[in-house]
Enzyme design. Structure first.
Site, short mmCIF file in Angstrom:
data_model
loop_
_atom_site.label_atom_id
_atom_site.label_comp_id
_atom_site.label_asym_id
_atom_site.label_seq_id
_atom_site.Cartn_x
_atom_site.Cartn_y
_atom_site.Cartn_z
N ASN A 156 -13.05 -3.01 2.34
CA ASN A 156 -13.99 -1.90 2.47
C ASN A 156 -14.91 -1.94 1.26
O ASN A 156 -14.44 -2.08 0.13
CB ASN A 156 -13.24 -0.57 2.52
CG ASN A 156 -12.40 -0.43 3.78
OD1 ASN A 156 -12.83 -0.83 4.86
ND2 ASN A 156 -11.21 0.12 3.65
N GLY B 33 -15.30 3.55 3.64
CA GLY B 33 -13.90 3.92 3.45
C GLY B 33 -13.29 3.43 2.15
O GLY B 33 -12.09 3.59 1.94
N GLN B 34 -14.10 2.83 1.27
CA GLN B 34 -13.52 2.39 -0.01
C GLN B 34 -13.22 3.62 -0.87
O GLN B 34 -14.09 4.48 -1.08
CB GLN B 34 -14.48 1.45 -0.76
CG GLN B 34 -13.84 0.84 -2.01
CD GLN B 34 -14.72 -0.20 -2.71
OE1 GLN B 34 -15.88 -0.42 -2.33
NE2 GLN B 34 -14.16 -0.83 -3.73
N SER B 35 -11.99 3.70 -1.34
CA SER B 35 -11.59 4.84 -2.18
C SER B 35 -11.12 4.39 -3.55
O SER B 35 -11.05 5.21 -4.47
CB SER B 35 -10.48 5.64 -1.48
OG SER B 35 -9.36 4.82 -1.22
N HIS C 110 -10.09 -5.05 -3.45
CA HIS C 110 -8.77 -5.36 -2.89
C HIS C 110 -8.93 -5.74 -1.43
O HIS C 110 -9.74 -5.16 -0.70
CB HIS C 110 -7.82 -4.16 -3.04
CG HIS C 110 -8.39 -2.88 -2.53
ND1 HIS C 110 -9.30 -2.13 -3.26
CD2 HIS C 110 -8.23 -2.22 -1.36
CE1 HIS C 110 -9.65 -1.08 -2.56
NE2 HIS C 110 -9.03 -1.10 -1.40
N LEU C 111 -8.12 -6.70 -1.04
CA LEU C 111 -8.09 -7.16 0.35
C LEU C 111 -6.88 -6.53 1.02
O LEU C 111 -5.74 -6.76 0.59
CB LEU C 111 -7.99 -8.69 0.37
CG LEU C 111 -7.97 -9.37 1.73
CD1 LEU C 111 -9.26 -9.12 2.50
CD2 LEU C 111 -7.76 -10.88 1.56
N HIS C 112 -7.12 -5.72 2.05
CA HIS C 112 -6.01 -5.18 2.83
C HIS C 112 -5.47 -6.29 3.73
O HIS C 112 -6.25 -6.96 4.42
CB HIS C 112 -6.47 -4.04 3.75
CG HIS C 112 -6.95 -2.81 3.05
ND1 HIS C 112 -6.16 -1.69 2.89
CD2 HIS C 112 -8.15 -2.50 2.48
CE1 HIS C 112 -6.85 -0.75 2.27
NE2 HIS C 112 -8.07 -1.21 2.01
N ASP D 26 0.86 -1.19 0.00
CA ASP D 26 0.00 0.00 0.00
C ASP D 26 0.90 1.24 0.00
O ASP D 26 1.90 1.30 0.70
CB ASP D 26 -0.91 -0.01 1.23
CG ASP D 26 -2.06 0.99 1.10
OD1 ASP D 26 -3.22 0.54 1.02
OD2 ASP D 26 -1.80 2.21 1.06
N ILE D 27 0.51 2.24 -0.79
CA ILE D 27 1.31 3.45 -0.91
C ILE D 27 1.28 4.29 0.37
O ILE D 27 2.17 5.10 0.61
CB ILE D 27 0.80 4.27 -2.13
CG1 ILE D 27 1.88 5.17 -2.71
CG2 ILE D 27 -0.45 5.07 -1.79
CD1 ILE D 27 1.49 5.78 -4.05
#
Ligand code: 5GP
Ligand code: ZN
Length: 111
Positions: free
Chosen positions: A84, A90-92, A97-99, A29-30
């Site tokens: 999310n 909080g999905q942006s 994608h799975l954190h 993640d960035i």
């Protein structure tokens, strides 16, 4: 193509790739929220986890297997996996994608 994760998948945008096999890639993640913060992403574009489940549930299973494998590889004794769904949650980025986050203690409930 406007999707930022589709661009990462085809190599148009750089990312720190951690895993790339079968239907799934994973990259850092960035903006990491913990010492380990990876994003596990299907190569095919789905908007959210529910859409993956409806279309090809095996990809969802593969994503969680990858999370387990990567967490083990980093020696994490515990980790959190989060999808999310929707801006309110909080999905942006609207490519599912799975954190995978770990390496520190987490509170519950989440904020
Ligand atoms: P969401 O908020 O949709 O659950 O998670 C999106 C995640 O993608 C965020 O944690 C954010 O830091 C990460 N992200 C957004 N843009 C990029 C990017 O260009 N590269 C990488 N590696 N991560 C990104
Ligand atoms: Zn996409």
């Amino acid at each position: 193509m406007e999707c930022i994760f589709c661009k990462i998948i085809v190599g148009e945008i750089p990312a720190k790739l951690i895993y790339d096999r079968n239907e799934v890639i994973a990259f850092d993640d960035i903006n990491p929220q913990a010492p380990t913060h990876l994003l596990i992403v299907p190569k095919k574009h789905f908007e959210n986890a529910g859409e993956i489940a409806e279309s090809d549930a095996e990809i969802l299973a593969e994503m969680f297997r990858v999370a387990k494998e990567l967490a083990k590889g980093r020696g994490l004794s515990g980790y959190r996996t989060v999808f999310n769904t929707g801006a309110e949650a909080g999905q942006s980025v609207f490519h599912a994608h799975l954190h995978l986050i770990g390496g520190r203690a987490f509170g519950w409930p989440p904020g």
